[in-house]
Structure formats: structure tokens, C-alpha cells
Design a protein around this motif. Structure first.
Motif, PDB file in Angstrom:
ATOM      1  N   SER A 139     -26.252  -9.812  12.650  1.00  0.00           N
ATOM      2  CA  SER A 139     -26.013 -10.199  11.297  1.00  0.00           C
ATOM      3  C   SER A 139     -26.030  -8.883  10.554  1.00  0.00           C
ATOM      4  O   SER A 139     -26.484  -7.873  10.687  1.00  0.00           O
ATOM      5  CB  SER A 139     -27.464 -10.875  10.617  1.00  0.00           C
ATOM      6  N   LEU A 140     -24.869  -8.782   9.759  1.00  0.00           N
ATOM      7  CA  LEU A 140     -24.487  -7.598   9.172  1.00  0.00           C
ATOM      8  C   LEU A 140     -24.696  -7.326   7.636  1.00  0.00           C
ATOM      9  O   LEU A 140     -24.594  -8.332   6.756  1.00  0.00           O
ATOM     10  CB  LEU A 140     -22.693  -7.565   9.246  1.00  0.00           C
ATOM     11  N   TYR A 141     -25.491  -6.067   7.533  1.00  0.00           N
ATOM     12  CA  TYR A 141     -25.785  -6.047   6.091  1.00  0.00           C
ATOM     13  C   TYR A 141     -25.000  -4.697   5.437  1.00  0.00           C
ATOM     14  O   TYR A 141     -25.056  -3.793   6.057  1.00  0.00           O
ATOM     15  CB  TYR A 141     -27.380  -5.784   6.139  1.00  0.00           C
ATOM     16  N   GLU A 142     -24.613  -5.051   4.160  1.00  0.00           N
ATOM     17  CA  GLU A 142     -24.012  -3.832   3.512  1.00  0.00           C
ATOM     18  C   GLU A 142     -24.560  -2.884   2.874  1.00  0.00           C
ATOM     19  O   GLU A 142     -24.270  -1.647   2.570  1.00  0.00           O
ATOM     20  CB  GLU A 142     -23.054  -4.414   2.402  1.00  0.00           C
ATOM     21  N   THR A 143     -25.892  -3.126   2.651  1.00  0.00           N
ATOM     22  CA  THR A 143     -26.887  -2.173   1.817  1.00  0.00           C
ATOM     23  C   THR A 143     -28.167  -2.022   2.673  1.00  0.00           C
ATOM     24  O   THR A 143     -28.748  -2.702   3.291  1.00  0.00           O
ATOM     25  CB  THR A 143     -27.236  -2.567   0.266  1.00  0.00           C
ATOM     26  N   GLN A 144     -28.616  -0.603   2.211  1.00  0.00           N
ATOM     27  CA  GLN A 144     -30.004  -0.377   3.097  1.00  0.00           C
ATOM     28  C   GLN A 144     -31.160  -1.329   2.470  1.00  0.00           C
ATOM     29  O   GLN A 144     -31.820  -1.770   3.135  1.00  0.00           O
ATOM     30  CB  GLN A 144     -30.410   1.068   2.822  1.00  0.00           C
ATOM     31  N   GLN A 145     -31.092  -1.660   1.133  1.00  0.00           N
ATOM     32  CA  GLN A 145     -32.087  -2.338   0.750  1.00  0.00           C
ATOM     33  C   GLN A 145     -32.218  -3.811   1.496  1.00  0.00           C
ATOM     34  O   GLN A 145     -33.193  -4.429   1.708  1.00  0.00           O
ATOM     35  CB  GLN A 145     -31.877  -2.776  -0.901  1.00  0.00           C
ATOM     36  N   GLU A 146     -30.766  -4.306   1.571  1.00  0.00           N
ATOM     37  CA  GLU A 146     -30.557  -5.664   2.367  1.00  0.00           C
ATOM     38  C   GLU A 146     -31.172  -5.448   3.777  1.00  0.00           C
ATOM     39  O   GLU A 146     -31.976  -6.539   4.186  1.00  0.00           O
ATOM     40  CB  GLU A 146     -29.266  -6.053   2.331  1.00  0.00           C
ATOM     41  N   LEU A 147     -31.026  -4.592   4.576  1.00  0.00           N
ATOM     42  CA  LEU A 147     -31.287  -4.335   5.707  1.00  0.00           C
ATOM     43  C   LEU A 147     -32.770  -3.887   5.890  1.00  0.00           C
ATOM     44  O   LEU A 147     -33.585  -4.403   6.918  1.00  0.00           O
ATOM     45  CB  LEU A 147     -30.596  -3.188   6.192  1.00  0.00           C
ATOM     46  N   ASP A 148     -33.279  -3.318   5.150  1.00  0.00           N
ATOM     47  CA  ASP A 148     -34.890  -3.159   5.004  1.00  0.00           C
ATOM     48  C   ASP A 148     -35.600  -4.480   4.923  1.00  0.00           C
ATOM     49  O   ASP A 148     -36.502  -4.798   5.585  1.00  0.00           O
ATOM     50  CB  ASP A 148     -35.407  -2.197   3.874  1.00  0.00           C
ATOM     51  N   ALA A 149     -35.185  -5.595   4.084  1.00  0.00           N
ATOM     52  CA  ALA A 149     -35.448  -6.686   3.949  1.00  0.00           C
ATOM     53  C   ALA A 149     -35.457  -7.562   5.177  1.00  0.00           C
ATOM     54  O   ALA A 149     -36.533  -8.108   5.579  1.00  0.00           O
ATOM     55  CB  ALA A 149     -34.869  -7.461   2.707  1.00  0.00           C
ATOM     56  N   ALA A 150     -34.154  -7.467   5.885  1.00  0.00           N
ATOM     57  CA  ALA A 150     -33.975  -7.976   7.222  1.00  0.00           C
ATOM     58  C   ALA A 150     -35.113  -7.673   8.134  1.00  0.00           C
ATOM     59  O   ALA A 150     -35.346  -8.395   9.011  1.00  0.00           O
ATOM     60  CB  ALA A 150     -32.507  -7.884   7.287  1.00  0.00           C
ATOM     61  N   ALA A 151     -35.369  -6.192   8.086  1.00  0.00           N
ATOM     62  CA  ALA A 151     -36.359  -5.821   9.224  1.00  0.00           C
ATOM     63  C   ALA A 151     -37.612  -6.348   8.898  1.00  0.00           C
ATOM     64  O   ALA A 151     -38.445  -6.919   9.915  1.00  0.00           O
ATOM     65  CB  ALA A 151     -36.327  -4.203   8.987  1.00  0.00           C
ATOM     66  N   ARG A 152     -37.955  -6.703   7.464  1.00  0.00           N
ATOM     67  CA  ARG A 152     -39.558  -7.236   7.429  1.00  0.00           C
ATOM     68  C   ARG A 152     -39.359  -8.738   8.103  1.00  0.00           C
ATOM     69  O   ARG A 152     -40.560  -9.181   8.449  1.00  0.00           O
ATOM     70  CB  ARG A 152     -39.605  -7.016   6.016  1.00  0.00           C
ATOM     71  N   VAL A 153     -38.248  -9.354   7.651  1.00  0.00           N
ATOM     72  CA  VAL A 153     -38.146 -10.732   8.354  1.00  0.00           C
ATOM     73  C   VAL A 153     -38.307 -10.522   9.874  1.00  0.00           C
ATOM     74  O   VAL A 153     -38.862 -11.509  10.437  1.00  0.00           O
ATOM     75  CB  VAL A 153     -36.793 -11.421   7.864  1.00  0.00           C
ATOM     76  N   ALA A 154     -37.577  -9.758  10.303  1.00  0.00           N
ATOM     77  CA  ALA A 154     -37.387  -9.536  11.667  1.00  0.00           C
ATOM     78  C   ALA A 154     -38.967  -9.390  12.368  1.00  0.00           C
ATOM     79  O   ALA A 154     -39.141 -10.127  13.414  1.00  0.00           O
ATOM     80  CB  ALA A 154     -36.676  -8.538  12.196  1.00  0.00           C
ATOM     81  N   GLU A 155     -39.679  -8.711  11.813  1.00  0.00           N
ATOM     82  CA  GLU A 155     -40.870  -8.490  12.166  1.00  0.00           C
ATOM     83  C   GLU A 155     -42.005  -9.409  12.123  1.00  0.00           C
ATOM     84  O   GLU A 155     -42.671  -9.732  13.118  1.00  0.00           O
ATOM     85  CB  GLU A 155     -41.850  -7.251  11.298  1.00  0.00           C
ATOM     86  N   LEU A 156     -41.680 -10.262  11.094  1.00  0.00           N
ATOM     87  CA  LEU A 156     -42.505 -11.612  11.073  1.00  0.00           C
ATOM     88  C   LEU A 156     -41.675 -12.578  12.094  1.00  0.00           C
ATOM     89  O   LEU A 156     -42.970 -13.426  12.553  1.00  0.00           O
ATOM     90  CB  LEU A 156     -42.205 -12.143   9.633  1.00  0.00           C
ATOM     91  N   MET A 157     -40.534 -12.546  12.176  1.00  0.00           N
ATOM     92  CA  MET A 157     -40.097 -13.255  13.346  1.00  0.00           C
ATOM     93  C   MET A 157     -40.891 -13.189  14.579  1.00  0.00           C
ATOM     94  O   MET A 157     -40.869 -13.821  15.560  1.00  0.00           O
ATOM     95  CB  MET A 157     -38.600 -13.731  13.486  1.00  0.00           C
ATOM     96  N   ALA A 158     -41.019 -11.994  15.084  1.00  0.00           N
ATOM     97  CA  ALA A 158     -41.449 -11.426  16.356  1.00  0.00           C
ATOM     98  C   ALA A 158     -42.885 -11.953  16.352  1.00  0.00           C
ATOM     99  O   ALA A 158     -43.208 -12.236  17.758  1.00  0.00           O
ATOM    100  CB  ALA A 158     -41.551  -9.775  16.203  1.00  0.00           C
ATOM    101  N   VAL A 159     -43.429 -11.973  15.678  1.00  0.00           N
ATOM    102  CA  VAL A 159     -44.818 -12.973  15.856  1.00  0.00           C
ATOM    103  C   VAL A 159     -44.728 -14.284  16.398  1.00  0.00           C
ATOM    104  O   VAL A 159     -45.562 -14.669  17.171  1.00  0.00           O
ATOM    105  CB  VAL A 159     -45.645 -13.004  14.662  1.00  0.00           C
ATOM    106  N   TYR A 160     -43.563 -15.099  16.234  1.00  0.00           N
ATOM    107  CA  TYR A 160     -43.274 -16.200  16.794  1.00  0.00           C
ATOM    108  C   TYR A 160     -42.377 -16.041  18.028  1.00  0.00           C
ATOM    109  O   TYR A 160     -41.896 -17.149  18.615  1.00  0.00           O
ATOM    110  CB  TYR A 160     -42.733 -17.089  15.729  1.00  0.00           C
ATOM    111  N   GLY A 161     -42.287 -14.865  18.630  1.00  0.00           N
ATOM    112  CA  GLY A 161     -41.575 -14.764  19.834  1.00  0.00           C
ATOM    113  C   GLY A 161     -39.899 -14.432  19.664  1.00  0.00           C
ATOM    114  O   GLY A 161     -39.269 -14.955  20.596  1.00  0.00           O
ATOM    115  N   ILE A 162     -39.376 -14.363  18.419  1.00  0.00           N
ATOM    116  CA  ILE A 162     -38.286 -14.219  18.120  1.00  0.00           C
ATOM    117  C   ILE A 162     -37.607 -12.614  18.548  1.00  0.00           C
ATOM    118  O   ILE A 162     -38.210 -11.895  17.586  1.00  0.00           O
ATOM    119  CB  ILE A 162     -37.554 -14.825  16.866  1.00  0.00           C
ATOM    120  N   ASP A 163     -36.791 -12.421  19.262  1.00  0.00           N
ATOM    121  CA  ASP A 163     -36.372 -11.197  19.687  1.00  0.00           C
ATOM    122  C   ASP A 163     -35.207 -10.435  18.918  1.00  0.00           C
ATOM    123  O   ASP A 163     -34.190 -10.058  19.018  1.00  0.00           O
ATOM    124  CB  ASP A 163     -35.839 -10.819  21.273  1.00  0.00           C
TER     125      ASP A 163
END
Length: 418
Positions: A139-163
Motif C-alpha cells: 500500500s503506497l503513501y505519498e505523505t509522511q502523515q499518511e504513512l504514520d497513520a498507516a503504521a498505527r493501523v498496522a500496529e493494531l492489526m498486528a494484535v490480531y495476527g496480521i503481518d
């Protein structure tokens, strides 16, 4: 028992296959001339558990207002004098609360993860070929703000076993060499290695053929008119056959898997389903230079556009337009797909040979599908999968077959009627 499945997209055919494997006598009815002729015909190709984020998010209402009169908006409400659209929109606003958004994401992840296992089970049992790639999704992100938000979602998904993890520009280019020349345009990306891609139409038609060998009876070119009810149960479904003759079909149980048309048929039995059509677009383009075309499936988050390599074709899909049951192709929204892909991969495809398509995705306000028993005792629901019907279809079919058999699926998902 005798089970009548209404709909032959990925959800309906998966349901029929698992029911037949369980020993039931199954009839599938669809107005199309074959399986997967409508929404399951030419979608984005992603088997994307990591994309299980609902549209309804805290910041979405303001975005929707900004996009109202923007023809190339990723999510476009075309306001109509349609009570169903307004009711759906109000429910959508309620689902934008943070706690609801997180709950809905967890539900989507649960059915998506379960479906990944069900898909593997089908492939192991049948050997179906469908331009399947196990190269993950970037998933491609153009701005650092969007990438940082995506990183937070990735951390939440990791709790549910998504790599799902964040990658920088260098790793982005390593994972998908076709992006090397343009990687500098992006702040970075997220990558889920366990996600996959493939052609939903090839898969569904092949699975329908396998279901026939298990005894499933497919009745194509048959219009579904209404559900007949008596004593709080469905007694029959009235249909019009290919010859124009009216008849009724009887079963012990009925499965409503008609995608966006599910609420129309449900209404004939007095049921109101919170499902509304969201029109999506796709372009399928011949690959001219295989080395210049991606093999990792991509999501361009700025435009909500996905790109998947399907053999010698590139499939580009995206946008959601809430405009009732219109299936008219909008040239501007078609160009949005090809212009973006061509900007990223200018030498990859024969861009003048694009074939455009549109389909109606069955969306619930929170993007969580309706799976399980309805308030009518022998009518089961399997609809409302939105943009994730391909991702969630196999698991939805298996789970519903389990419920019809009286078994409890091993999944942390809230089924209807329970």
C-alpha cells in the motif's frame, strides 16, 4: 436437506460448494448466463485481509463533504431522492465513531483471516488455477502523515495476527522492482506478505464446475422474482426461467447471496437489509513488457486504486460511487484508473487496449457483511461484503454452511441471528 442458494458470485458459489461437500442437496439460481457474471466478474483481484479497514472512519464525513461534487473522488455520494440512500448515509455517519470503526475492523479481520484458510482449503481440494500470486500487497503513501497513520493501523492489526509492516522507499523498490523509477514519489508503504491476488472470475467459474461434480444444480438465466412466505418461514422462491415461464422453487433452507440486489429480494419477504450498491470501476489491460509491470499487488492509497497482475493482464480497479443501481460507465472515472497506472508503469501495458467494466458492490454502513440466519427461520443471509467479497467470500461460504449444519464456526465474528 434441500438448500436453495440465490446468487452465483464468489459468495454464493463458495456457499454452495461447502454445502454440497457437507452432503446437502443444493440448487443455485442466478439471472446471469453463468457464474460470476456481475460483481464477481472483474474486480481488483486482491485477496487482501490487510485491507480490512472500514470506509466509516472518524475523519471520513468531512472528506465525503469535500468530495461531493468531485467527479474523480475515491468515494462519491451522488445524492438522490432515494430513502434507502439517505438511511444508509445516516447509518454510515454513526459508524464513523472511533469505537465503531475499530469494532468493525476487528470483525472484518476475523472473517478475512478465516476466509484465507477456507480459500487454501478449496485450492488444496480442487487444484483450481486462477492466475494466483502469493506475493503480498504493498500500500503506497505519498505523505509522511499518511504513512504514520498507516503504521498505527498496522500496529493494531498486528494484535490480531496480521503481518503488516512499514517499508521505506528502498525496500519498496526491492519488493517491487517495477516501482524503482518512481519510488521516490512516495513517503513509503506498508507491506503484508501473506496477502495474495488472483482472478475472481476464473476462480468462481472453476469452483462452480467443481460444485456440479458434487451434485449442485445451477439454474442460470433465471430471474428471481420474490420470496414466498408462510408461517414465519420461506415456503418458495418464485422465478422466471429462460423460456419466460413462471415457476416456484422449494427447499428446506434458502440462502440470500445476491450482493447489492439482496435487499430488493429480501423486501419481498418483509425484511429490510442495510445494504446499498457502491459502484466500482475496473480496467483490464494487456501487459506489453512483463519486466515493467508489477507482480506484487498494489494499493495506491491517495486515489484508493488497486492494481493486480493477472497473468498477461494488469487489472486496475477502484473508486466507489453511491448512485443507486446505475451501471453506466463514467469516462472520467475510467480515465482516473488508467492515468494513474500509466504514470507509474508507462512502458508496461498497451494502454490503448484497456477494457473497462463496472460492478455494484453490496456495502453495509460499517463494511461488515451480514452472515447468518435472518429473522425468518429458514432464510440465511450472506451479503454486504462491499469491496472485500473476493477476500471474504470463501470463508463466508464455509461459515454459513457450518451454521446451516448447526455447527459453530471457529471464528470471532458476530453472525446475524445469534
Amino acid at each position: 436437506m434441500k438448500v436453495v442458494v440465490l446468487g452465483s458470485g464468489i459468495v454464493g458459489v463458495s456457499t454452495a460448494w461447502f454445502l454440497a461437500r457437507d452432503g446437502h442437496e443444493v440448487t443455485v439460481i442466478d439471472r446471469g448466463t453463468g457464474a460470476a457474471r456481475e460483481t464477481s466478474f472483474a474486480n481488483g483481484g486482491q485477496l487482501s485481509v490487510s485491507q480490512s479497514e472500514p470506509w466509516a472512519q472518524p475523519g471520513m464525513p468531512l472528506k465525503v463533504l469535500r468530495w461531493l461534487f468531485q467527479e474523480d473522488a475515491p468515494l462519491l455520494f451522488r445524492l438522490r431522492l432515494d430513502p434507502a440512500q439517505w438511511e444508509w448515509g445516516l447509518r454510515f455517519l454513526l459508524e464513523c465513531r472511533r469505537e465503531r470503526a475499530e469494532h468493525n475492523m476487528c470483525q472484518m479481520l476475523a472473517i478475512g483471516s478465516y476466509s484465507r484458510l477456507a480459500m487454501a482449503e478449496i485450492i488444496a481440494d480442487t487444484g483450481i488455477a486462477f492466475d494466483h500470486l502469493r506475493r503480498g500487497i504493498l500500500s503506497l503513501y505519498e505523505t509522511q502523515q499518511e504513512l504514520d497513520a498507516a503504521a498505527r493501523v498496522a500496529e493494531l492489526m498486528a494484535v490480531y495476527g496480521i503481518d503488516k509492516r512499514v517499508v521505506d522507499r528502498n525496500e519498496l523498490a526491492r519488493l517491487e522492482p517495477a516501482l524503482a523509477a518512481v519510488a521516490g514519489q512516495f513517503a513509503g508503504a506498508t507491506y503484508c506478505e501473506s496477502d495474495q491476488s488472483g482472478d475472481v472470475h476464473l476462480f468462481t467459474t472453476a469452483l462452480a464446475e467443481q460444485a456440479v461434480t458434487l451434485g449442485v444444480n445451477f439454474r442460470f438465466a433465471t430471474r428471481i422474482n420474490a420470496l414466498g412466505t408462510a408461517g414465519g418461514r420461506v415456503s418458495n422462491v418464485s422465478v422466471t426461467g429462460p423460456d419466460g415461464a413462471f415457476t416456484t422453487v422449494h427447499g428446506d433452507a434458502y440462502v440470500l447471496a445476491l450482493g447489492s440486489h439482496s435487499p430488493l429480494i429480501a423486501a419481498t419477504a418483509g425484511l429490510r437489509l442495510p445494504v446499498y450498491p457502491a459502484k466500482g470501476y475496473s480496467a483490464t489491460i494487456p501487459v506489453r513488457d512483463p519486466a515493467a509491470a508489477p507482480t506484487v499487488s498494489l494499493t495506491d492509497e491517495a486515489g484508493k486504486i488497486v492494481m493486480s497482475r493477472l497473468g498477461d493482464r494488469l487489472r486496475i480497479a477502484g473508486t466507489a460511487e453511491l448512485a443507486g443501481y446505475s451501471s453506466t460507465l463514467n469516462p472520467r472515472r475510467c480515465r482516473l484508473l488508467t492515468d494513474r497506472a500509466q504514470a507509474l508503469f508507462p512502458e508496461a501495458c498497451d494502454w490503448d487496449a484497456a477494457q473497462f467494466w463496472t460492478g455494484l458492490r453490496p456495502a453495509t454502513p460499517g463494511n461488515v457483511p451480514l452472515i447468518g440466519r435472518s429473522r425468518i427461520a429458514n432464510l440465511f443471509l450472506n451479503t454486504g461484503h462491499g469491496t472485500l467479497g473476493w477476500t471474504e467470500g470463501a470463508g463466508s461460504g464455509k461459515a454459513l454452511a457450518e451454521l446451516i449444519a448447526g455447527r459453530a464456526p471457529e471464528i470471532g465474528f458476530t453472525f446475524t441471528g445469534r
